[in-house]
Motif scaffolding. Structure first.
Motif, PDB file in Angstrom:
ATOM      1  N   HIS A 125       0.852  -1.189   0.000  1.00  0.00           N
ATOM      2  CA  HIS A 125       0.000   0.000   0.000  1.00  0.00           C
ATOM      3  C   HIS A 125       0.889   1.241   0.000  1.00  0.00           C
ATOM      4  CE1 HIS A 125      -3.570   2.454   0.853  1.00  0.00           C
ATOM      5  NE2 HIS A 125      -2.800   3.151   1.662  1.00  0.00           N
ATOM      6  N   ALA A 172      -4.294  -0.223   6.002  1.00  0.00           N
ATOM      7  CA  ALA A 172      -2.835  -0.349   5.923  1.00  0.00           C
ATOM      8  C   ALA A 172      -2.163   0.182   7.183  1.00  0.00           C
ATOM      9  CB  ALA A 172      -2.322   0.391   4.689  1.00  0.00           C
ATOM     10  N   ARG A 198      -2.424  -2.501   9.696  1.00  0.00           N
ATOM     11  CA  ARG A 198      -1.445  -3.576   9.471  1.00  0.00           C
ATOM     12  C   ARG A 198      -0.063  -3.158   9.964  1.00  0.00           C
ATOM     13  NH1 ARG A 198      -2.647  -7.841   5.870  1.00  0.00           N
ATOM     14  NH2 ARG A 198      -0.876  -8.733   6.983  1.00  0.00           N
ATOM     15  N   ALA A 251       4.316  -0.404   4.671  1.00  0.00           N
ATOM     16  CA  ALA A 251       3.204  -0.582   3.729  1.00  0.00           C
ATOM     17  C   ALA A 251       3.715  -0.788   2.303  1.00  0.00           C
ATOM     18  CB  ALA A 251       2.275   0.624   3.801  1.00  0.00           C
ATOM     19  N   TRP A 276       4.424  -6.812   6.663  1.00  0.00           N
ATOM     20  CA  TRP A 276       3.454  -6.856   7.753  1.00  0.00           C
ATOM     21  C   TRP A 276       3.408  -8.238   8.391  1.00  0.00           C
ATOM     22  CZ3 TRP A 276      -0.553  -4.593   3.860  1.00  0.00           C
ATOM     23  CH2 TRP A 276      -0.411  -3.195   3.795  1.00  0.00           C
TER      24      TRP A 276
END
Length: 460
Positions: free
Chosen positions: A3, A30, A33, A134, A139
């Protein structure tokens, strides 16, 4: 899965943008995360989540929670409330971190996120790290559980757990922000007579913009205090972490003036303690703290920076011109407008004078409002560096804690770069109008020498 955040949404102290343009549910997911990943890698497993009264907040909160749980942390939802209620939950519940979905005092189409990890602000390079995670899709994976906790009543009861003396007739204006329900409940627990307006949470802010540092937003409160002949009035921003006040005559009591009132009982309880204020604060405040036997410290503007400095210096109290008031004395060290209001009522009572008398006794100084001027993001810090270099070359009395604060025989002026917007911020304070004009002329001269002029001011 990766992201990319809009870079303008990644601010120094929080994540903030215009919903539908620079911020949306995908960003919330995001962010969840990334923040959960950081929490897990720090050994944490549970995060408290709250949200403010903006129209977009429930949708962003839901996406945030999905992101947090997808990276394997458990989420404790505390629901709608002011940002300090989230800070309270993070301090009191068995959690490792907290996130508040909030647009703070910004216009209705803005929203964002304020984060705290292990009782410390999550800001600066930490926020930039969320973007890096991101973009790399770096993650943690998992399936966290979601529960709810109702902390509202505990939070309000904690606000009045101290010695809350002083029965006054007070007007309150939360401005249709997230603090409305807490203030409605709080005044039921306080002595005195209380009149609350605009307490209904409404993310369209139908009555006025919820920013108590802009005097125009205090007009309803001024009218209330005048019509009912109240002792004073208190106003709050959209997420309840900034307080404003007026006296019985409708005169504004600015953030540094509030701090000068609040400092007296704190220094009586803790002689010789450090009191921190940001570089925009009046010289009157620093003089008053020293007069009361405290150690005044001028520090950088920004709630995360102030909180960090408080820990370094063991300061029991700090504040900003913007109305953020931070208590570590009998409190948790975070900025809470509701708690500041309770302590202000108590401080007025302990002084033996009315709020109006306290305001009247303050030195009569000529000040500018905070002036904000648009400058390209890439140039704002360069301009400040140029100004500092010239001032040092001229042998000026300059403090470079946060930008340039110059002291002259006339008073002082400040020019600093905002950490949250593409603007330069200026302010000046003098003993009289002629001196103030000279200080403002000095600001104009420095800007001109860097190829700028003050031009039109921009809104907060």
């Amino acid at each position: 899965m990766t992201h990319r955040f809009d870079p303008t949404a990644l601010r120094e102290y929080d994540v903030r943008g215009i919903v539908g343009r620079t911020l949306g549910p995908a960003d919330a997911h995001a962010l969840g995360r990334g923040f959960a990943t950081r929490v897990r890698r720090a050994g944490g497993t549970r995060i408290a989540v709250g949200y403010d009264g903006r129209v977009s907040s429930p949708e962003l909160e839901a996406a945030l929670v999905e992101g947090l749980t997808a990276s394997g942390v458990d989420v404790v939802r505390i629901g709608l409330g002011p940002t300090p209620m989230l800070y309270y939950a993070e301090a009191e519940l068995e959690v490792d971190a907290g996130v508040q979905v909030t647009g703070s005092h910004n216009p209705a189409d803005y929203n964002g996120f304020k984060m705290v990890l292990r009782h410390r602000p999550f800001f600066g390079t930490d926020i930039q790290d969320l973007a890096r995670l991101a973009e790399a899709g770096d993650w943690e994976e998992g399936a966290g559980e979601v529960t709810s906790a109702d902390v509202f009543e505990d939070y309000v009861q904690r606000l009045v757990a101290g010695d809350t003396r002083g029965a006054y007739r007070i007007g309150w204006d939360p401005g249709n922000g997230a603090a409305g329900p807490a203030i409605t409940r709080l005044v039921q627990l306080l002595p005195g007579e209380h009149h609350v307006i605009h307490a209904e949470v409404d993310g369209t802010f139908p009555n006025h913009h919820p920013d108590p540092t802009v005097e125009a937003n205090l007009s309803d409160l001024k009218r209330l205090v005048a019509e009912k002949q109240l002792d004073f009035g208190l106003a709050f921003d959209g997420d309840g972490d900034r307080v404003g006040a007026i006296d019985g005559e409708g005169r504004v009591i600015w953030g540094d003036q509030l701090l000068s009132i609040l400092a007296e009982p704190v220094l009586a309880a803790m002689p010789g303690a450090t009191i921190i204020a940001d570089v925009k604060a009046s010289g009157m405040l620093f003089d008053r703290v020293a007069e009361l036997g405290g150690v005044p410290v001028m520090w950088k503007t920004g709630h995360s920076l102030i909180k960090t400095k408080m820990r370094e210096t063991d300061a029991p109290l700090a504040g900003e011109m913007s109305g953020h008031i931070f208590f570590a004395h009998d409190w948790y060290g975070f900025d809470d407008a509701q708690y500041a209001a309770v302590r202000l009522i108590d401080a007025v009572h302990r002084s033996g004078r009315s709020m109006t008398e306290l305001r009247t006794a303050m030195p009569a100084l000529c000040t500018t409002p905070e002036m904000r001027f648009q400058v390209d993001e890439a140039r704002k810090f360069v301009v400040v560096d140029q100004v500092l270099a010239r001032l040092r070359g001229d042998g000026a009395n300059v403090n470079d804690t946060d930008g340039a604060r110059v002291t002259t025989a006339d008073g002082w002026w400040l020019l600093r770069a905002s950490n949250t917007q593409d603007v330069l911020v200026a302010r000046a304070e003098a003993k009289d109008r002629a001196a103030l004009d000279r200080l403002v002329a000095a600001i104009d001269d420095q800007l001109a020498r860097s190829g700028l002029r003050r031009g039109e001011q921009v809104a907060h």
